[in-house]
Design an enzyme around this catalytic site. Structure first.
Site, PDB file in Angstrom:
ATOM      1  NE  ARG A 143      -6.275  -0.825  11.180  1.00 12.71           N
ATOM      2  CZ  ARG A 143      -5.286  -1.050  10.329  1.00 12.71           C
ATOM      3  NH1 ARG A 143      -4.483  -0.070   9.946  1.00 12.71           N
ATOM      4  NH2 ARG A 143      -5.059  -2.264   9.855  1.00 12.71           N
TER       5      ARG A 143
ATOM      6  CE  LYS B 152      -0.806   0.131   5.028  1.00 11.67           C
ATOM      7  NZ  LYS B 152      -1.835   0.115   6.089  1.00 11.67           N
TER       8      LYS B 152
END
Length: 371
Positions: free
Chosen positions: A134, A39
């Protein structure tokens, strides 16, 4: 853009390859396989092929667009979608990703429908909440979720995982890794299944890994920053024998003048709504380089010269040149943090130049949008 255009980020493929080889060998000594996280480089096929050639078999990304980019470049890897899929992208996930990480039954149901229509099996890893807050299923709910998943067509549960040191900064400890191992063993026993992937975290797991002799059921880590910047991510300490400078930002001086160090006139907000404050240091050798906050997290840049970054606007970064004689047209180089790397690789205004190794992909594959 031409590779020598500025601003540009120089990508040393040989140093990245070295880091990959070292990390694959290091973690492999205790039975841990690496997912190479792409990413930060936006699924760049050139970098992805280096990762593959140096021993990584699984490439993981948070965006389907990046996985699609690598697929279109004929990168032969097992592709993992890191971020929990959106309901609206279930068909794309099944089409482009071999495995996805999930936390929501409603999404997994959509993946089941898409996989069944596609006459395929989509593999999933369930993420478990272990403190960082998260993504993740609460551990007490895990068995109920799995019970439901095992009834779905087109879905194969292949693993569980946890995330650390991303949102909450929570460290992956021996206790948390042991807890994850216990969860994995309990699932295998209760449901008579084999979990082939127990992914215990990311580049923040280096210190845990070094401190234990037995990694339990943990057999996978998702590694990005350690590959690209050669460090662990709890304290950003360099990992021995890794390069920390595989990426370098190069920006060009577009103005160089003697100016006051403190703005003068009536002061209001700056371009981003802040009320800036400046120390009066007298007259200063001030330079401007051709990059700004639209392109990079400027706070993540470290000049390689003995100069100081004063701040930035959208398109300008202001420099105190100190004793360095910076002239218009000079190139200034910066080391980058992970946040700076991510923003630079994402910006279409920053050219990418590959150095240090023969490129294996003949032409860069541009970022595309899903259709």
């Amino acid at each position: 853009m031409e590779p020598n255009h500025t601003p540009r980020i120089e990508i040393n493929l040989a140093k990245i390859g070295h880091n990959v080889k070292q990390l694959v060998e290091l973690y492999g000594k205790k039975g841990i396989e690496i997912m190479g996280v792409t990413k930060a480089v936006c699924g760049d096929p050139v970098v992805a092929e280096v990762l593959m050639n140096k021993g990584i078999l699984m490439l993981a990304d948070s965006r389907i667009t990046n996985i699609q980019r690598m697929q279109n470049a004929k990168i032969k890897a097992q592709f993992v979608l890191l971020r929990t899929p959106a309901l609206s992208e279930a068909n794309l996930v099944v089409k482009y990703a071999d495995i996805s990480m999930n936390t929501e039954l409603s999404v997994i149901n959509e993946l089941s429908i898409a996989a069944t229509k596609n006459k395929s099996i989509h593999k999933i890893i369930l993420m478990v909440e272990m403190g960082d807050l998260r993504e993740g299923i609460m551990p007490k709910d895990l068995e109920e979720v799995i019970q439901e998943i095992l009834t779905l067509k087109g879905i194969q549960l292949v693993g569980i995982g946890a995330n650390f040191a991303c949102f909450g900064g929570v460290k992956p400890s021996k206790a948390s890794m042991d807890d994850l191992s216990v969860l994995a063993s309990g699932i295998e026993e209760k449901f008579s299944i084999s979990l082939t992937c127990v992914t215990g975290g990311n580049s923040a797991n280096y210190n845990w890994f070094e401190s234990v002799t037995d990694t339990g059921k943990i057999n996978n880590l998702r590694i990005g920053e350690s590959i690209y910047l050669g460090c662990e991510t709890l304290d950003r300490e360099a990992i021995p024998e890794l390069f920390t400078d595989a990426f370098t930002l190069v920006a060009e001086v577009i103005e160089s003048k003697i100016k006051p160090s403190k703005p003068y006139g009536e002061i209001g907000q700056d371009a981003f709504g802040n009320h800036p404050k400046f120390e009066d240091r007298g007259q200063m050798k001030r330079a401007i380089v051709s990059i700004g906050s639209q392109d990079v997290h400027v706070s993540g840049l470290t000049p390689k010269l003995e100069i100081e970054i004063l701040g930035s606007s959208s398109d300008h970064t202001l420099i105190d040149a100190k004793n360095v004689d910076l002239k218009v047209g000079d190139e200034v180089k910066f080391n980058v943090s992970y946040g700076a790397l991510l923003s630079l690789m994402t910006s279409p205004y920053v050219s990418k130049k590959y150095i240090g190794e023969i490129r294996l992909v003949s032409k860069p594959i541009p970022l595309t949008t899903n259709s």
